[in-house]
Motif scaffolding. Structure first.
Motif, PDB file in Angstrom:
ATOM      1  N   SER A 215       0.853  -1.189   0.000  1.00  0.00           N
ATOM      2  CA  SER A 215       0.000   0.000   0.000  1.00  0.00           C
ATOM      3  C   SER A 215       0.889   1.239   0.000  1.00  0.00           C
ATOM      4  CB  SER A 215      -0.907   0.006   1.238  1.00  0.00           C
ATOM      5  OG  SER A 215      -1.541   1.263   1.390  1.00  0.00           O
ATOM      6  N   LEU A 216       0.852   2.017  -1.065  1.00  0.00           N
ATOM      7  CA  LEU A 216       1.738   3.178  -1.189  1.00  0.00           C
ATOM      8  C   LEU A 216       1.406   4.293  -0.193  1.00  0.00           C
ATOM      9  CD1 LEU A 216       2.145   3.369  -5.080  1.00  0.00           C
ATOM     10  CD2 LEU A 216       3.634   2.279  -3.380  1.00  0.00           C
ATOM     11  N   PRO A 217       0.112   4.617   0.086  1.00  0.00           N
ATOM     12  CA  PRO A 217      -0.152   5.638   1.108  1.00  0.00           C
ATOM     13  C   PRO A 217       0.360   5.230   2.489  1.00  0.00           C
ATOM     14  CG  PRO A 217      -2.092   5.278  -0.254  1.00  0.00           C
ATOM     15  CD  PRO A 217      -1.129   4.198  -0.606  1.00  0.00           C
ATOM     16  N   ALA A 218       0.150   3.963   2.864  1.00  0.00           N
ATOM     17  CA  ALA A 218       0.644   3.490   4.161  1.00  0.00           C
ATOM     18  C   ALA A 218       2.160   3.534   4.204  1.00  0.00           C
ATOM     19  CB  ALA A 218       0.143   2.072   4.425  1.00  0.00           C
ATOM     20  N   LEU A 219       2.794   3.125   3.111  1.00  0.00           N
ATOM     21  CA  LEU A 219       4.258   3.135   3.044  1.00  0.00           C
ATOM     22  C   LEU A 219       4.791   4.554   3.212  1.00  0.00           C
ATOM     23  CD1 LEU A 219       6.969   1.756   2.442  1.00  0.00           C
ATOM     24  CD2 LEU A 219       6.490   2.091   0.008  1.00  0.00           C
ATOM     25  N   LEU A 220       4.183   5.516   2.534  1.00  0.00           N
ATOM     26  CA  LEU A 220       4.643   6.900   2.612  1.00  0.00           C
ATOM     27  C   LEU A 220       4.559   7.430   4.037  1.00  0.00           C
ATOM     28  CD1 LEU A 220       5.570   9.521   1.246  1.00  0.00           C
ATOM     29  CD2 LEU A 220       3.149  10.045   0.802  1.00  0.00           C
ATOM     30  N   GLY A 221       3.418   7.225   4.695  1.00  0.00           N
ATOM     31  CA  GLY A 221       3.252   7.725   6.057  1.00  0.00           C
ATOM     32  C   GLY A 221       4.236   7.093   7.034  1.00  0.00           C
ATOM     33  N   ILE A 222       4.405   5.779   6.917  1.00  0.00           N
ATOM     34  CA  ILE A 222       5.322   5.074   7.828  1.00  0.00           C
ATOM     35  C   ILE A 222       6.757   5.523   7.619  1.00  0.00           C
ATOM     36  CG2 ILE A 222       6.293   2.804   8.361  1.00  0.00           C
ATOM     37  CD1 ILE A 222       3.500   1.647   7.719  1.00  0.00           C
ATOM     38  N   VAL A 223       7.168   5.665   6.359  1.00  0.00           N
ATOM     39  CA  VAL A 223       8.555   6.031   6.058  1.00  0.00           C
ATOM     40  C   VAL A 223       8.862   7.452   6.513  1.00  0.00           C
ATOM     41  CG1 VAL A 223      10.159   6.515   4.172  1.00  0.00           C
ATOM     42  CG2 VAL A 223       8.847   4.396   4.180  1.00  0.00           C
ATOM     43  N   LEU A 224       7.949   8.386   6.253  1.00  0.00           N
ATOM     44  CA  LEU A 224       8.188   9.784   6.634  1.00  0.00           C
ATOM     45  C   LEU A 224       8.502   9.925   8.125  1.00  0.00           C
ATOM     46  CD1 LEU A 224       5.472  11.725   4.573  1.00  0.00           C
ATOM     47  CD2 LEU A 224       7.952  11.739   4.245  1.00  0.00           C
ATOM     48  N   ALA A 225       7.791   9.150   8.940  1.00  0.00           N
ATOM     49  CA  ALA A 225       8.000   9.255  10.387  1.00  0.00           C
ATOM     50  C   ALA A 225       9.152   8.383  10.878  1.00  0.00           C
ATOM     51  CB  ALA A 225       6.710   8.874  11.118  1.00  0.00           C
ATOM     52  N   SER A 226       9.270   7.190  10.348  1.00  0.00           N
ATOM     53  CA  SER A 226      10.226   6.228  10.907  1.00  0.00           C
ATOM     54  C   SER A 226      11.681   6.618  10.675  1.00  0.00           C
ATOM     55  CB  SER A 226       9.964   4.828  10.342  1.00  0.00           C
ATOM     56  OG  SER A 226      10.156   4.798   8.944  1.00  0.00           O
ATOM     57  N   VAL A 227      11.979   7.199   9.515  1.00  0.00           N
ATOM     58  CA  VAL A 227      13.377   7.561   9.261  1.00  0.00           C
ATOM     59  C   VAL A 227      13.844   8.685  10.190  1.00  0.00           C
ATOM     60  CG1 VAL A 227      13.347   6.808   6.860  1.00  0.00           C
ATOM     61  CG2 VAL A 227      12.731   9.164   7.400  1.00  0.00           C
ATOM     62  N   CYS A 228      12.878   9.431  10.726  1.00  0.00           N
ATOM     63  CA  CYS A 228      13.229  10.506  11.663  1.00  0.00           C
ATOM     64  C   CYS A 228      13.428   9.986  13.082  1.00  0.00           C
ATOM     65  CB  CYS A 228      12.137  11.575  11.658  1.00  0.00           C
ATOM     66  SG  CYS A 228      11.925  12.422  10.081  1.00  0.00           S
ATOM     67  N   THR A 229      12.710   8.932  13.445  1.00  0.00           N
ATOM     68  CA  THR A 229      12.764   8.454  14.824  1.00  0.00           C
ATOM     69  C   THR A 229      13.741   7.297  15.049  1.00  0.00           C
ATOM     70  OG1 THR A 229      10.870   6.991  14.414  1.00  0.00           O
ATOM     71  CG2 THR A 229      10.396   9.186  15.293  1.00  0.00           C
ATOM     72  N   ALA A 230      14.222   6.649  13.977  1.00  0.00           N
ATOM     73  CA  ALA A 230      15.160   5.537  14.146  1.00  0.00           C
ATOM     74  C   ALA A 230      16.440   5.941  14.886  1.00  0.00           C
ATOM     75  CB  ALA A 230      15.498   4.920  12.791  1.00  0.00           C
ATOM     76  N   PRO A 231      17.054   7.098  14.579  1.00  0.00           N
ATOM     77  CA  PRO A 231      18.260   7.486  15.340  1.00  0.00           C
ATOM     78  C   PRO A 231      18.006   7.631  16.841  1.00  0.00           C
ATOM     79  CG  PRO A 231      18.112   8.749  13.309  1.00  0.00           C
ATOM     80  CD  PRO A 231      16.807   8.010  13.448  1.00  0.00           C
ATOM     81  N   LEU A 232      16.790   8.040  17.228  1.00  0.00           N
ATOM     82  CA  LEU A 232      16.450   8.108  18.650  1.00  0.00           C
ATOM     83  C   LEU A 232      16.518   6.731  19.279  1.00  0.00           C
ATOM     84  CD1 LEU A 232      15.336   9.444  21.209  1.00  0.00           C
ATOM     85  CD2 LEU A 232      13.030   9.184  20.240  1.00  0.00           C
ATOM     86  N   GLY A 233      15.997   5.719  18.582  1.00  0.00           N
ATOM     87  CA  GLY A 233      16.068   4.352  19.089  1.00  0.00           C
ATOM     88  C   GLY A 233      17.491   3.875  19.237  1.00  0.00           C
ATOM     89  N   VAL A 234      18.368   4.270  18.311  1.00  0.00           N
ATOM     90  CA  VAL A 234      19.783   3.888  18.402  1.00  0.00           C
ATOM     91  C   VAL A 234      20.419   4.471  19.659  1.00  0.00           C
ATOM     92  CG1 VAL A 234      22.052   4.129  17.310  1.00  0.00           C
ATOM     93  CG2 VAL A 234      20.046   3.593  15.916  1.00  0.00           C
ATOM     94  N   ARG A 235      20.127   5.731  19.936  1.00  0.00           N
ATOM     95  CA  ARG A 235      20.689   6.351  21.138  1.00  0.00           C
ATOM     96  C   ARG A 235      20.216   5.629  22.403  1.00  0.00           C
ATOM     97  NH1 ARG A 235      19.798  11.142  18.098  1.00  0.00           N
ATOM     98  NH2 ARG A 235      17.825  11.565  19.148  1.00  0.00           N
ATOM     99  N   LEU A 236      18.940   5.251  22.415  1.00  0.00           N
ATOM    100  CA  LEU A 236      18.419   4.505  23.565  1.00  0.00           C
ATOM    101  C   LEU A 236      19.095   3.137  23.688  1.00  0.00           C
ATOM    102  CD1 LEU A 236      14.587   5.256  23.235  1.00  0.00           C
ATOM    103  CD2 LEU A 236      16.154   6.129  24.979  1.00  0.00           C
TER     104      LEU A 236
END
Length: 266
Positions: A215-236
C-alpha cells in the motif's frame, strides 16, 4: 483519509524507534497496526494480511538504512557477519513470499502469533551460550540466513527477532548484535518487498494506490515518520543496560503476540 494517514505516521514513528532500539525493523508493530488500519478502510479480509506484510517489508527498507547507518557510526555493525549471511537471507526471504501469497489470512495470523510467543519465551528464559561458542562458517551462517529470511517474510519483519538471539547465542555482544541485525534487515526487506509486489500484481481485490501487496499511502506515512525516529532508538539502545534491554524486548513481543491472538480468536 487524512485520519488514516495520521495513524500511518504514528505507526511509523513507533516503528522507527523500535528499529533503532532493537534492530527489528519495526515490523512487529507495523503488521498488527496495519491490519487495524486496513480493517477501518474496508480492505478485503482475504488479502488483508498479505497487504500488511508486504507494506511492512517495504517500509523496513527505509527504517533499516536509517537504523544501521546510525549503528555503523558507533562501530556496532559486524559487517563480516552481514556478508556471510546475506545470500541465504535473500534466498529464504524471497522463497517465503511464495508461501505467504497463498496462505489464508487467518493462518498467517496464527503463524505470526506462534512465532512471537516462541521468541518471547526464548528471550525471557535466561539461557546463556557457552563462552567458547562462536559464529558458524559460511555454510552454517548462510543456512541460518535462509531460515531467518523465510520466517521474516512470513511475518513481515526485518529479522531481528531471530537474528539478534542467533548472534547473541554465538557470543556477539547484544548491542553489536542489534546493530548487525539492523543491517541484515535491509536485504530481507528488499527481497521480501520484491516478492510481495510480484505475487500481488494484478490481484483484483486490492484497494487503490497499491503496488502488488504494498500500500503506497501506508508506506509513505510510515517512512516519513520512521526515518526521523530511528536514530532516537539507536541512542536509547546504546544508553540502556543490556539486561533491561532484553526484558523490554521480551515484554514488547508478548504484548504484540497477545494482541494478535485476540484478533485470531475474536
Amino acid at each position: 483519509m487524512l485520519e488514516i494517514f495520521a495513524v500511518y505516521l504514528a505507526v511509523g514513528a513507533v516503528a522507527g524507534v523500535l528499529a533503532g532500539l532493537f534492530g527489528i525493523g519495526g515490523g512487529l508493530v507495523i503488521v498488527p497496526m496495519l491490519v487495524v488500519c486496513f480493517t477501518w478502510q474496508g480492505v478485503d479480509g482475504a488479502i488483508m494480511m498479505q497487504l500488511a506484510l508486504g507494506t511492512s517489508m517495504a517500509s523496513i527498507m527505509f527504517t533499516a538504512v536509517s537504523s544501521f547507518m546510525a549503528h555503523h557510526r558507533r562501530g556496532a555493525v559486524a559487517w563480516d557477519v552481514v556478508r556471510r549471511i546475506c545470500l541465504g537471507i535473500l534466498a529464504g526471504t524471497y522463497a517465503g513470499t511464495f508461501v505467504a501469497a497463498v496462505l489464508p489470512t487467518r493462518v498467517l495470523k496464527v503463524v505470526f502469533v506462534v512465532f512471537l510467543v516462541f521468541v518471547c519465551w526464548q528471550m525471557l528464559s535466561g539461557k546463556r551460550p557457552k563462552p567458547t561458542r562462536q559464529m558458524p562458517g559460511l555454510a552454517g551462517t548462510s543456512l541460518a540466513g535462509v531460515v531467518i529470511g523465510a520466517v521474516s517474510s512470513l511475518v513481515g519483519i526485518g529479522g531481528g527477532t531471530l537474528s539478534v538471539p542467533f548472534m547473541v547465542w554465538h557470543n556477539i555482544p547484544l548491542h553489536r548484535a542489534i546493530g548487525t541485525s539492523a543491517a541484515i534487515g535491509f536485504p530481507i526487506a528488499v527481497a521480501g518487498t520484491l516478492g510481495y509486489v510480484v505475487h500481488g500484481w494484478g490481484v483484483p481485490a486490492l484497494p487503490e494506490w497499491c503496488l502488488g501487496f504494498v500500500s503506497l499511502p501506508a508506506l509513505l506515512g510510515i517512512v516519513l515518520a520512521s526515518v526521523c525516529t530511528a536514530p532516537l532508538g539507536v541512542r536509547l539502545a546504546h544508553a540502556l543496560p543490556v539486561d533491561r534491554l532484553k526484558k523490554i524486548f521480551a515484554v514488547l513481543l508478548l504484548m504484540v503476540g497477545l494482541r494478535m491472538l485476540w484478533g485470531v480468536v475474536a
